[in-house]
Design a protein around this motif. Structure first.
Motif, PDB file in Angstrom:
ATOM      1  N   GLU A   1       0.829  -1.204   0.000  1.00 58.66           N
ATOM      2  CA  GLU A   1       0.000   0.000   0.000  1.00 58.66           C
ATOM      3  C   GLU A   1       0.870   1.264   0.000  1.00 58.66           C
ATOM      4  OE1 GLU A   1      -0.446  -2.574   2.249  1.00 58.66           O
ATOM      5  OE2 GLU A   1      -2.106  -3.434   1.113  1.00 58.66           O
TER       6      GLU A   1
ATOM      7  N   LYS B   1       2.419   1.710  -3.500  1.00 64.03           N
ATOM      8  CA  LYS B   1       1.441   2.212  -4.466  1.00 64.03           C
ATOM      9  C   LYS B   1       1.105   3.677  -4.219  1.00 64.03           C
ATOM     10  CE  LYS B   1      -0.867  -2.091  -5.731  1.00 64.03           C
ATOM     11  NZ  LYS B   1      -2.138  -2.829  -5.699  1.00 64.03           N
TER      12      LYS B   1
ATOM     13  N   PRO C   1       2.361   6.055  -7.911  1.00 61.73           N
ATOM     14  CA  PRO C   1       1.008   5.795  -8.419  1.00 61.73           C
ATOM     15  C   PRO C   1       0.964   4.917  -9.661  1.00 61.73           C
ATOM     16  CG  PRO C   1       1.263   8.105  -7.876  1.00 61.73           C
ATOM     17  CD  PRO C   1       2.622   7.485  -7.755  1.00 61.73           C
TER      18      PRO C   1
ATOM     19  N   LEU D   1       2.275   2.192 -10.081  1.00 60.11           N
ATOM     20  CA  LEU D   1       2.172   0.784  -9.698  1.00 60.11           C
ATOM     21  C   LEU D   1       0.722   0.301  -9.696  1.00 60.11           C
ATOM     22  CD1 LEU D   1       4.731   0.479  -6.763  1.00 60.11           C
ATOM     23  CD2 LEU D   1       4.934  -0.495  -9.047  1.00 60.11           C
ATOM     24  N   LYS D   2      -0.207   1.236  -9.540  1.00 61.87           N
ATOM     25  CA  LYS D   2      -1.604   0.830  -9.500  1.00 61.87           C
ATOM     26  C   LYS D   2      -2.374   1.222 -10.760  1.00 61.87           C
ATOM     27  CE  LYS D   2      -2.690   4.835  -6.635  1.00 61.87           C
ATOM     28  NZ  LYS D   2      -3.065   5.286  -5.334  1.00 61.87           N
ATOM     29  N   THR D   3      -1.648   1.655 -11.785  1.00 60.29           N
ATOM     30  CA  THR D   3      -2.279   2.030 -13.041  1.00 60.29           C
ATOM     31  C   THR D   3      -2.868   0.798 -13.718  1.00 60.29           C
ATOM     32  OG1 THR D   3      -0.706   3.822 -13.322  1.00 60.29           O
ATOM     33  CG2 THR D   3      -1.872   3.106 -15.291  1.00 60.29           C
ATOM     34  N   LYS D   4      -4.067   0.944 -14.202  1.00 65.20           N
ATOM     35  CA  LYS D   4      -4.722  -0.164 -14.887  1.00 65.20           C
ATOM     36  C   LYS D   4      -3.888  -0.600 -16.085  1.00 65.20           C
ATOM     37  CE  LYS D   4      -9.427   1.021 -13.625  1.00 65.20           C
ATOM     38  NZ  LYS D   4     -10.748   1.427 -14.090  1.00 65.20           N
TER      39      LYS D   4
ATOM     40  N   ARG E   1      -1.248  -2.512 -15.985  1.00 60.50           N
ATOM     41  CA  ARG E   1       0.109  -2.916 -15.609  1.00 60.50           C
ATOM     42  C   ARG E   1       0.051  -4.279 -14.920  1.00 60.50           C
ATOM     43  NH1 ARG E   1       3.793   0.700 -16.704  1.00 60.50           N
ATOM     44  NH2 ARG E   1       3.300   2.901 -16.505  1.00 60.50           N
TER      45      ARG E   1
ATOM     46  N   CYS F   1       1.268  -5.447 -12.257  1.00 59.28           N
ATOM     47  CA  CYS F   1       1.851  -5.198 -10.935  1.00 59.28           C
ATOM     48  C   CYS F   1       0.920  -5.735  -9.865  1.00 59.28           C
ATOM     49  CB  CYS F   1       2.078  -3.708 -10.720  1.00 59.28           C
ATOM     50  SG  CYS F   1       3.298  -3.003 -11.795  1.00 59.28           S
ATOM     51  N   ASP F   2       0.826  -7.030  -9.766  1.00 57.06           N
ATOM     52  CA  ASP F   2      -0.020  -7.557  -8.706  1.00 57.06           C
ATOM     53  C   ASP F   2       0.692  -7.395  -7.368  1.00 57.06           C
ATOM     54  OD1 ASP F   2       1.662  -9.882  -8.182  1.00 57.06           O
ATOM     55  OD2 ASP F   2       0.836 -10.747 -10.005  1.00 57.06           O
ATOM     56  N   ASP F   3      -0.076  -7.440  -6.319  1.00 55.66           N
ATOM     57  CA  ASP F   3       0.462  -7.175  -4.982  1.00 55.66           C
ATOM     58  C   ASP F   3       1.578  -8.139  -4.590  1.00 55.66           C
ATOM     59  OD1 ASP F   3      -1.335  -5.130  -4.893  1.00 55.66           O
ATOM     60  OD2 ASP F   3      -2.601  -5.991  -3.332  1.00 55.66           O
TER      61      ASP F   3
END
Length: 143
Positions: A108, A111, A115, A117-120, A122, A124-126
């Protein structure tokens, strides 16, 4: 009314000015190494013991040393070479510096700091982000 350049630039959406697209970011740890090397060069080239570096130089060096998360040059190199491009894509250099300087401990936090890292769209799963954070923490731990 805002100018066109102000409308086009938006750091939250990674819309930054042209001059920043070509710039390479450095982590505090890298700047510290560069400034320490420069200080060493200055001391070797002067015969005058009363010769001093500027106050700005000294304060800059003090600042980056204080906030550097990686002190060992080998650790700095490992972080710089970490394959973050799989997480950050085109924003590799800038995202690397944020992650390398702030060393987030949770997904969290990462991210929130980067930002993109949380762009749709990508990949980049947790779990992958957590692995990256753990790998970077191990580098810090064993330096």
């Amino acid at each position: 009314m805002a100018s066109t350049s102000e409308e086009e630039e938006n750091a939250a959406e990674l819309k930054i000015g042209e001059e920043f697209l070509k710039a390479k970011c450095l982590m505090h740890s890298e700047v510290s190494l560069v400034l320490e090397r420069r200080l060493e060069q200055l001391r070797q080239t002067t015969d005058d013991p009363s010769s001093q570096v500027s106050q700005v130089f000294e304060r800059s060096l003090q600042y980056v040393k204080q906030f550097s998360r990686y002190k060992n040059p080998d650790a700095v190199k490992q972080v710089r070479e970490y394959p973050l491009s799989q997480f950050l894509g085109l924003e590799f250099s800038k995202g690397l510096c944020v992650i390398g300087n702030l060393c987030p401990e949770t997904v969290e936090e990462a991210k929130a700091m980067v930002p993109s890292l949380k762009t749709k769209g990508r990949a980049c799963d947790d779990e992958r982000i957590e692995k990256m954070l753990n790998d970077l923490a191990m580098i810090r731990k064993f330096e």
